[in-house]
Design an enzyme around this catalytic site. Sequence first.
Site, short mmCIF file in Angstrom:
data_model
loop_
_atom_site.label_atom_id
_atom_site.label_comp_id
_atom_site.label_asym_id
_atom_site.label_seq_id
_atom_site.Cartn_x
_atom_site.Cartn_y
_atom_site.Cartn_z
N HIS A 1 -7.50 -11.95 29.79
CA HIS A 1 -7.85 -12.17 28.38
C HIS A 1 -7.26 -13.52 27.96
CE1 HIS A 1 -7.97 -11.70 24.02
NE2 HIS A 1 -8.73 -10.62 24.17
N CYS B 1 0.88 -1.17 0.00
CA CYS B 1 0.00 0.00 0.00
C CYS B 1 0.91 1.22 0.00
CB CYS B 1 -0.94 -0.02 1.20
SG CYS B 1 -0.10 -0.14 2.79
#
Length: 616
Positions: free
Chosen positions: A539, A26
């Site tokens: 988590h 990109c």
Amino acid sequence: MNHRELAQAILEQVGGINNITQLVNCATRLRMNFKDESLVHLDQINKIPGVLGAVKKSGQYQIIIGTDVANVCNEIKAMGLNESPVNTGKKVGKIDALMDIFAAIFTPVIPAITAAGMIKAILVICVLLGMEKTSQIYVVLSFIADAGFYFLPIMLAVSSAKKLGCNPYLAAMVGGALLHPAFTQLVTAGEPVHIFGLPIKLINYGSSVIPIILAVWLMTYVERFADKVSPKAVKFFMKPTLTILIVVPIVLVVLGPLGSYIGTGIATITDFLNMHVSWLVPTLMGAFMPLLVLTGMHWSFLPVLMTSYTTYGYEAVMGPGSLVSNVCQGSAALCVSIKTKNKELKQLASSAGVTALMGITEPAMYGVTIKFKKILLSVMLGGGVGGFYAGLMGVVRYTSGTPGLLSIPIFIGENPMNVVHALIACAIGFVVTFAATWFYGFEEPTDSSEKTETKETEAGEKASMVKKIVISSPVNGKKVDISKVKDETFAKEILGKGIAVESVDGKIAAPFDGEVATIFRTKHVIGLKSTEGVELLIHIGIDTVELEGKFFTPHVQDGDTFKKGDLLLEFDKKAIEEAGYETIIPVIVTNTSNYLEVLASKEGDVEMGQELLTIL
């Protein structure tokens, strides 16, 4: 290092040219996929001179180079790159896979769209300067620019085919059939048309996005079917013939109209937001763009952007907010460069700030913003305020391009005030971010020469002056430094300081007395609050949100109280790993800013109940 040397250095750390299955670039990054990811060494890539950073996001490896990225990409391709879809056998999460597909399909066509949009911007300026729209120069440049949008289905057909693994030239033929002048004449005439007795929906597919992607998706299955049923003796001509004869009629009768309706729906929603709450999306984008980029979720908006460009000739979904956000990144970095007394940080922040203003935010983001939570919040605040103004004034972006002060021409259109309001929004974001960073402040880093010498002394002094809170391990396993977690949100301590643990038995126990603040819908995250006020986030795994709760068994609910050592949750470690996910468990103090320091214990084995974190 020159471009070729940089390319060679990168190849040495990714397993060589033959390990690459896909390579695109990109504006600032190489985006790569590999056959064997175990051969990829991100830590070593980050050390290569000329590499600004390297991460894995959305199922894709991203190596941040800067504005020279296209030259490096070309050097790698020139060394004999043979891209081909490879099934590695590793399961990839649905979200990651979708983001990877979007990135691979849309990234290659962005230069064409950018060129088309910039030519249109030049024409607008020429008209303002007195050029007649009937002049030959205007007419010729206008149809050149229009070609980039009108023939978008053919370009997307090629990139889609390369990603999905079918013949790109047959895919281009399908796109060409949708744009053929004979079909366009039938659409214009409006007379009923049938094929094999089935009605063809008369739709103009010029500049469309969704229909051709659906067509190539169908083609991946049809081509395999045609290959299977075609005898070897005649496969050379029978396989492509069958593929086209099956795919094109189905697209004209079913998938084309379906894709058109989806595109129309996207355009309608975008139009509704622009008409009734024009401030909302740019505000959210301006505020949360750093987090979207970090997680790779910004790729999910590409179909929306392309549909908006081809429908209206502009987009207001991401462009205005991302422009302000990038300028805010630069503002924060420049503020840090002025305020900090740390020589290393001052040098980094000054150069990163300038490049961020120009649209290249990676040095500022990874070198400054993410490292300091308060600075990130300042950037989000400035981005939100500037984005609100941009949305309120109806700022739009007329073509793709890395948003920054150098690319301001992409905001030039028939409304001359559009670019003026874009610049005002940038100024607002810059001032708000600079002021917030200056007054809200940030934790001054210690010079590297002093860091090792003073760390233990400072910790000892604090411990003797303030109350010490010990957090026990909720897991049996092995402690790992949080910086080693393969998720920037935890590794960069964006949510707070903490430590990670590799579980050995799939059990989570209470690390203190307290209550359950929340259990996330997908059961992979549990938030706790101790009786002393410590807010702890546990988590389980990386990207395990994609499992939608599968393999997780909570034993408590929101609001439940518990005692230290109580079993809170269990998970099937083996099944999660077989599904292709890491099971490392970050344990984070989310209200870190309420304390003087959060100290992690040394790496090594740990059992439930043993000391894990010390809070001062």
